[in-house]
Design an enzyme around this catalytic site. Structure first.
Site, mmCIF file in Angstrom:
data_model
loop_
_atom_site.group_PDB
_atom_site.id
_atom_site.type_symbol
_atom_site.label_atom_id
_atom_site.label_comp_id
_atom_site.label_asym_id
_atom_site.label_seq_id
_atom_site.Cartn_x
_atom_site.Cartn_y
_atom_site.Cartn_z
ATOM 1 C CB ALA A 1 -54.622 0.078 31.327
ATOM 2 C CD GLU B 1 -52.981 -8.625 32.511
ATOM 3 O OE1 GLU B 1 -53.229 -7.595 32.335
ATOM 4 O OE2 GLU B 1 -52.045 -9.147 31.962
ATOM 5 C CD GLU C 1 -52.952 -6.887 27.163
ATOM 6 O OE1 GLU C 1 -53.564 -8.019 26.540
ATOM 7 O OE2 GLU C 1 -53.436 -6.617 28.398
ATOM 8 N N GLY D 1 -55.923 -5.793 31.058
ATOM 9 C CA GLY D 1 -56.016 -5.804 32.523
ATOM 10 C C GLY D 1 -57.374 -6.308 33.211
HETATM 11 N N1 COA Z 1 -59.931 3.392 29.265
HETATM 12 C C1 COA Z 1 -60.277 4.484 29.154
HETATM 13 N N2 COA Z 1 -61.662 4.681 28.624
HETATM 14 C C2 COA Z 1 -62.229 3.654 28.073
HETATM 15 C C3 COA Z 1 -61.503 2.249 27.926
HETATM 16 C C4 COA Z 1 -60.412 1.901 28.230
HETATM 17 N N3 COA Z 1 -59.518 0.892 28.477
HETATM 18 N N4 COA Z 1 -62.328 1.386 26.997
HETATM 19 C C5 COA Z 1 -63.602 2.075 26.699
HETATM 20 N N5 COA Z 1 -63.432 3.313 27.286
HETATM 21 C C6 COA Z 1 -64.284 4.545 27.224
HETATM 22 C C7 COA Z 1 -64.407 5.063 25.604
HETATM 23 O O1 COA Z 1 -63.379 5.960 25.175
HETATM 24 C C8 COA Z 1 -65.599 5.508 25.686
HETATM 25 O O2 COA Z 1 -65.517 6.791 26.137
HETATM 26 P P1 COA Z 1 -66.270 8.169 25.610
HETATM 27 O O3 COA Z 1 -67.705 8.192 25.716
HETATM 28 O O4 COA Z 1 -65.555 9.348 26.389
HETATM 29 O O5 COA Z 1 -65.621 8.227 23.918
HETATM 30 C C9 COA Z 1 -66.505 4.790 26.579
HETATM 31 O O6 COA Z 1 -65.668 4.208 27.358
HETATM 32 C C10 COA Z 1 -67.429 3.949 25.677
HETATM 33 O O7 COA Z 1 -66.519 3.035 24.851
HETATM 34 P P2 COA Z 1 -67.292 2.635 23.489
HETATM 35 O O8 COA Z 1 -66.088 1.792 22.769
HETATM 36 O O9 COA Z 1 -68.050 3.020 22.752
HETATM 37 O O10 COA Z 1 -67.930 1.275 24.466
HETATM 38 P P3 COA Z 1 -68.529 -0.087 24.034
HETATM 39 O O11 COA Z 1 -69.656 -0.445 25.137
HETATM 40 O O12 COA Z 1 -69.127 -0.068 22.438
HETATM 41 O O13 COA Z 1 -67.407 -1.187 23.961
HETATM 42 C C11 COA Z 1 -65.235 -1.962 24.844
HETATM 43 C C12 COA Z 1 -66.679 -1.245 25.181
HETATM 44 C C13 COA Z 1 -64.630 -2.243 26.330
HETATM 45 C C14 COA Z 1 -65.494 -3.400 24.287
HETATM 46 C C15 COA Z 1 -64.692 -0.994 23.965
HETATM 47 O O14 COA Z 1 -64.526 0.051 24.659
HETATM 48 C C16 COA Z 1 -63.246 -1.577 24.019
HETATM 49 O O15 COA Z 1 -62.715 -2.262 23.230
HETATM 50 N N6 COA Z 1 -62.213 -0.795 24.836
HETATM 51 C C17 COA Z 1 -60.794 -0.906 24.773
HETATM 52 C C18 COA Z 1 -60.227 -2.111 25.439
HETATM 53 C C19 COA Z 1 -58.767 -2.377 25.370
HETATM 54 O O16 COA Z 1 -58.320 -2.651 24.592
HETATM 55 N N7 COA Z 1 -58.308 -2.754 26.691
HETATM 56 C C20 COA Z 1 -57.012 -2.957 26.764
HETATM 57 C C21 COA Z 1 -56.034 -1.987 27.147
HETATM 58 S S1 COA Z 1 -54.380 -2.709 27.210
#
Ligand code: COA
Length: 257
Positions: A63, A111, A131, A108
């Site tokens: 999400a 999923e 989650e 998601g």
């Molecule tokens: N929603 C919105 N923005 C997201 C996001 C999400 N789920 N996941 C990452 N982003 C954004 C970050 O906020 C960041 O934005 P910014 O540049 O404006 O700060 C950008 O994407 C890059 O994120 P970053 O963490 O630096 O990228 P990465 O390539 O090092 O890592 C992930 C990628 C996906 C592994 C890591 O971002 C992550 O773990 N995200 C959370 C995922 C999560 O918990 N999802 C479950 C939701 S229930």
């Protein structure tokens, strides 16, 4: 536009466009996904779909947490409805859908991949359902589709620990059928989709329905479902084409009739 669609013969490649937000799921993306599902469901010339994410960091980071932070309770409920509909729609498509998990598939995002029929994963990708570490539970079918796919023990291990696994372990667990270096993923997914596109479309559709519909049923009911779903194959021209092709020692050409 949050989902790009490219057509190559009988195969479409659907790419989530949102690299800067790691292809996370917005309401707009779910709407576009649903619209393409409805279009694809009526397109008999379309034989297979590859779903992937833009860039090489993420397939889909779940999400969109920034959009989520602006939502009230009704907004979150609406998101979950749209997510359920979009993922259910993907699963119900007559064509096989291959997820090419090019990078992180979390929450998601995983999923979404679970609603596809086949999953190829980049060795460099990380996948998981984080989650419970965020104070919620998987809300896009993860608690239901994951145990059906992997069994209860493995699903609990992944969901209750919120652990992320790499591409190779995802394959060992049965989450994906093959892990390949990221540089080769798109070509492998395309080759797989092309292979699927040459098989009998009615048979593929009926096999999907038999597996997805039968998995929760008692065996006798499942066998009854299989029997019912067999019939349209028996009545299809494609079945006769396969017999002709076998006799003539040539590859079959299926028209989907
Ligand atoms: N929603 C919105 N923005 C997201 C996001 C999400 N789920 N996941 C990452 N982003 C954004 C970050 O906020 C960041 O934005 P910014 O540049 O404006 O700060 C950008 O994407 C890059 O994120 P970053 O963490 O630096 O990228 P990465 O390539 O090092 O890592 C992930 C990628 C996906 C592994 C890591 O971002 C992550 O773990 N995200 C959370 C995922 C999560 O918990 N999802 C479950 C939701 S229930």
């Amino acid at each position: 536009m949050e989902l790009s669609v490219e057509r190559d013969g009988a195969v479409e490649r659907w790419t989530i466009l949102g690299e800067a937000r790691r292809n996370s799921l917005t309401m707009a993306l779910l709407g576009e996904l649903r619209a393409h599902e409805l279009r694809a469901a009526g397109d008999r010339a379309l034989r297979a779909i590859v779903l992937t994410g833009a860039g090489d960091r993420a397939f889909c980071a779940g999400a969109d947490l920034k959009e989520r932070a602006r939502m009230d309770g009704a907004g979150v409920a609406g998101f979950h409805r749209a997510l359920r509909e979009a993922l259910g729609g993907l699963e119900a498509l007559p064509q096989p859908v291959v997820a090419a998990i090019n990078g992180a598939a979390l929450g998601g995002g995983l999923e979404l991949a679970l609603a596809c029929d086949l999953r190829l994963v980049a060795e460099e990708a990380e996948v998981g359902l984080p989650e419970v570490g965020l104070g919620i539970i998987p809300g896009g079918g993860g608690t239901q589709r994951l145990p059906r796919l992997l069994g209860v023990a493995r699903a609990k291990e992944l969901i209750l620990t919120a652990r992320r696994v790499g591409g190779a372990e995802a394959c060992t667990l049965g989450l994906a059928s093959r892990a390949v270096p990221r540089a080769r993923l798109a070509a492998e997914a395309q080759a797989l989709a092309e292979r699927l596109s040459r098989l009998a479309p009615i048979a593929l559709r009926q096999a999907k329905r038999a597996i997805d519909g039968g998995v929760g049923l008692p065996l006798e009911d499942g066998l009854e479902l299989e029997h019912r779903l067999y019939r349209p194959c028996l009545e299809s021209r494609d079945r006769l084409e396969a017999l002709d092709a076998f006799a003539a020692r040539r590859p079959p050409i299926f028209g989907g009739e």
